[in-house]
Motif scaffolding. Structure first.
Motif, mmCIF file in Angstrom:
data_model
loop_
_atom_site.group_PDB
_atom_site.id
_atom_site.type_symbol
_atom_site.label_atom_id
_atom_site.label_comp_id
_atom_site.label_asym_id
_atom_site.label_seq_id
_atom_site.Cartn_x
_atom_site.Cartn_y
_atom_site.Cartn_z
ATOM 1 N N MET A 71 0.725 -1.292 0.142
ATOM 2 C CA MET A 71 0.498 0.237 0.146
ATOM 3 C C MET A 71 0.816 1.556 0.358
ATOM 4 S SD MET A 71 -3.082 -1.204 -0.342
ATOM 5 C CE MET A 71 -3.674 0.742 0.348
ATOM 6 N N ARG A 72 1.825 0.883 0.917
ATOM 7 C CA ARG A 72 2.936 2.851 0.567
ATOM 8 C C ARG A 72 3.594 2.591 -0.527
ATOM 9 N NH1 ARG A 72 5.323 -0.096 5.044
ATOM 10 N NH2 ARG A 72 5.200 0.398 7.153
ATOM 11 N N ARG A 73 3.800 1.525 -1.574
ATOM 12 C CA ARG A 73 4.071 1.926 -2.868
ATOM 13 C C ARG A 73 3.037 2.251 -3.709
ATOM 14 N NH1 ARG A 73 9.363 -0.968 -3.618
ATOM 15 N NH2 ARG A 73 9.386 0.607 -5.912
ATOM 16 N N ALA A 74 1.551 1.404 -3.338
ATOM 17 C CA ALA A 74 0.737 2.646 -4.733
ATOM 18 C C ALA A 74 0.587 4.025 -3.952
ATOM 19 C CB ALA A 74 -0.201 1.213 -4.076
ATOM 20 N N GLY A 75 0.885 4.334 -2.611
ATOM 21 C CA GLY A 75 0.639 5.265 -2.288
ATOM 22 C C GLY A 75 1.834 6.793 -2.699
ATOM 23 N N LEU A 76 2.925 5.590 -3.030
ATOM 24 C CA LEU A 76 4.015 6.269 -4.358
ATOM 25 C C LEU A 76 4.121 6.561 -5.409
ATOM 26 C CD1 LEU A 76 7.121 4.881 -2.151
ATOM 27 C CD2 LEU A 76 6.164 7.195 -1.983
ATOM 28 N N ALA A 77 3.532 5.671 -6.010
ATOM 29 C CA ALA A 77 3.519 5.758 -8.083
ATOM 30 C C ALA A 77 2.054 6.700 -7.881
ATOM 31 C CB ALA A 77 2.217 4.578 -7.824
ATOM 32 N N GLN A 78 0.777 7.240 -7.124
ATOM 33 C CA GLN A 78 0.435 8.017 -7.039
ATOM 34 C C GLN A 78 1.229 9.577 -7.004
ATOM 35 O OE1 GLN A 78 -2.484 7.027 -7.941
ATOM 36 N NE2 GLN A 78 -3.810 5.782 -6.856
ATOM 37 N N ILE A 79 1.494 9.590 -6.315
ATOM 38 C CA ILE A 79 2.603 10.738 -5.510
ATOM 39 C C ILE A 79 3.282 10.975 -7.280
ATOM 40 C CG2 ILE A 79 4.614 12.070 -4.493
ATOM 41 C CD1 ILE A 79 3.268 10.780 -2.089
ATOM 42 N N PHE A 83 7.002 9.449 -14.576
ATOM 43 C CA PHE A 83 6.535 8.399 -14.790
ATOM 44 C C PHE A 83 7.353 7.106 -14.510
ATOM 45 C CE2 PHE A 83 4.443 11.821 -17.688
ATOM 46 C CZ PHE A 83 2.974 11.243 -17.007
ATOM 47 N N ASP A 84 8.590 6.902 -14.843
ATOM 48 C CA ASP A 84 9.430 5.113 -14.725
ATOM 49 C C ASP A 84 9.463 5.292 -13.312
ATOM 50 O OD1 ASP A 84 9.656 5.887 -17.460
ATOM 51 O OD2 ASP A 84 11.968 6.737 -17.282
ATOM 52 N N ASP A 85 9.115 6.346 -12.277
ATOM 53 C CA ASP A 85 9.140 5.911 -10.453
ATOM 54 C C ASP A 85 8.090 5.182 -10.456
ATOM 55 O OD1 ASP A 85 12.112 7.452 -10.602
ATOM 56 O OD2 ASP A 85 11.231 9.083 -9.611
ATOM 57 N N ALA A 86 6.945 6.156 -11.132
ATOM 58 C CA ALA A 86 5.778 5.540 -11.198
ATOM 59 C C ALA A 86 5.207 4.053 -11.050
ATOM 60 C CB ALA A 86 4.573 6.559 -11.994
ATOM 61 N N TRP A 87 6.049 3.454 -12.026
ATOM 62 C CA TRP A 87 6.379 2.599 -13.055
ATOM 63 C C TRP A 87 6.882 1.573 -12.416
ATOM 64 C CZ3 TRP A 87 2.290 0.850 -15.793
ATOM 65 C CH2 TRP A 87 1.888 1.306 -16.655
ATOM 66 N N ASP A 88 7.583 2.107 -11.227
ATOM 67 C CA ASP A 88 8.578 0.824 -10.752
ATOM 68 C C ASP A 88 7.590 0.764 -9.390
ATOM 69 O OD1 ASP A 88 10.713 1.016 -12.183
ATOM 70 O OD2 ASP A 88 12.029 1.783 -10.490
ATOM 71 N N HIS A 89 7.191 1.954 -8.635
ATOM 72 C CA HIS A 89 6.115 2.225 -7.849
ATOM 73 C C HIS A 89 5.035 0.235 -7.732
ATOM 74 C CE1 HIS A 89 8.890 4.114 -5.612
ATOM 75 N NE2 HIS A 89 7.926 5.445 -6.574
ATOM 76 N N PHE A 90 4.752 1.191 -9.145
ATOM 77 C CA PHE A 90 3.411 -0.171 -9.931
ATOM 78 C C PHE A 90 3.887 -1.235 -9.505
ATOM 79 C CE2 PHE A 90 1.562 -2.416 -13.073
ATOM 80 C CZ PHE A 90 -0.084 -1.906 -12.603
ATOM 81 N N ALA A 114 15.985 10.567 -3.409
ATOM 82 C CA ALA A 114 15.729 10.993 -2.287
ATOM 83 C C ALA A 114 14.708 9.379 -2.135
ATOM 84 C CB ALA A 114 14.922 11.999 -1.917
ATOM 85 N N GLU A 115 13.828 9.267 -2.956
ATOM 86 C CA GLU A 115 12.927 8.074 -3.018
ATOM 87 C C GLU A 115 14.083 6.559 -3.429
ATOM 88 O OE1 GLU A 115 8.685 8.701 -4.187
ATOM 89 O OE2 GLU A 115 10.058 7.380 -5.365
ATOM 90 N N ARG A 116 14.550 6.273 -3.730
ATOM 91 C CA ARG A 116 15.327 5.335 -3.802
ATOM 92 C C ARG A 116 16.871 5.397 -2.920
ATOM 93 N NH1 ARG A 116 17.091 6.840 -10.931
ATOM 94 N NH2 ARG A 116 14.778 6.818 -11.387
ATOM 95 N N PHE A 117 17.646 6.209 -2.782
ATOM 96 C CA PHE A 117 18.536 6.188 -1.353
ATOM 97 C C PHE A 117 16.806 5.387 -0.360
ATOM 98 C CE2 PHE A 117 19.377 7.683 2.808
ATOM 99 C CZ PHE A 117 21.390 7.266 2.660
#
Length: 280
Positions: A1-9, A16-23, A270-273
């Protein structure tokens, strides 16, 4: 659920590439994964309405969104890259071709198919009428971190402005309708990869955000500094004075033409870190 929230952000910020990682990280939870998918394609918000926001829609089997009202605004993502976001090479002179397709999309009285494709020179979105009646379609074209829209077309008719909502009417018997945005490369003059080691002057003195108090995103930069400090474990100061008086790493956000993109690049790092595998 946290990664889904990060995808929405990430989607809201155009990362978009970061969002696909979270997805991808939600793949072990099919219900979460399916509920998130319409945020990427066709590009609508899902879930129960909140804060009087009625522009959220339910999701059915397989991640298909419910029927959408006539004139709904679609904000599709760019198609997913073939590698994780951290491995996407930015600053190239060419674009990796990729596409995604939705075979069943109900807008108003019309049943449509929708295809989003990155081409060698831009982004193309095709809509084909598959059944039902007519509909009014509105779309905001996505951009890439290192390519921006220079010209926009609706059914190959050049539009007067870019970065605006494109719209058209579609009816039974129509030929496919096409939206196209031509890209031009833009420079990324800041690091896009995590360093392998933290320099001593960074550890000891931290980061400083340098921007004018009247900058368009000044409040965002100020509000984000405690979060960066917590995630990175470093002191983060604001506008520390003359260059010679600060011994850490200065992040220059003074140019409004690039400040937001640079800041979002920092959010990505920062997210990747924070999400990196922890040593055992």
């Amino acid at each position: 659920m946290r990664r889904a929230g990060l995808a929405q952000i990430a989607l809201a910020q155009g990362r978009f590439d970061d969002a696909w990682d979270h997805f991808a990280a939600t793949g072990g939870e099919p219900a979460v994964c399916a509920a998130l998918l319409p945020s990427f394609l066709p590009g609508v918000r899902t879930g129960a309405p909140a804060n009087a926001d009625a522009n959220r829609f339910s999701v059915g089997t397989g991640g298909l969104v419910s029927a959408l009202p006539d004139g709904v605004l679609l904000r599709p993502a760019t198609p997913p890259p073939s590698v994780p976001a951290a491995e996407v090479a930015l600053g190239r002179a060419w674009i990796e071709r990729r596409e995604m397709r939705l075979d069943r999309l109900q807008i108003g009285a019309a049943e449509l198919s929708m295809k989003v494709g990155l081409e060698s020179d831009g982004i193309q979105i095709d809509f084909e009428h598959r059944g039902g009646g007519s509909a009014h379609v509105r779309v905001l074209l996505p951009e890439l971190a290192d390519f921006e829209l220079s010209v926009a077309y609706v059914d190959w008719m050049r539009q007067d402005e870019v970065n605006r909502v494109l719209e058209f009417d579609i009816a039974p018997g129509d030929e496919p309708h096409t939206l196209f945005g031509r890209f031009r490369a833009r420079t990324i003059a800041w690091p896009t990869n995590l360093p392998t080691n933290s320099p001593r002057f960074l550890v000891e003195h931290g980061l400083a955000f340098d921007f004018a108090s009247s900058a368009p995103d000044a409040e965002v930069f100020r509000a984000a500094s405690p979060g960066f400090s917590k995630i990175l474990g470093l002191p983060v100061s604001l506008n520390p004075g003359s260059t010679g008086s600060f011994a850490g790493v200065r992040i220059d956000l003074s140019d409004p033409a690039v400040a937001r993109r640079k800041f979002l690049g920092m959010v990505t790092l920062a997210e990747r870190f924070a999400l990196r595998p922890k040593p055992h």
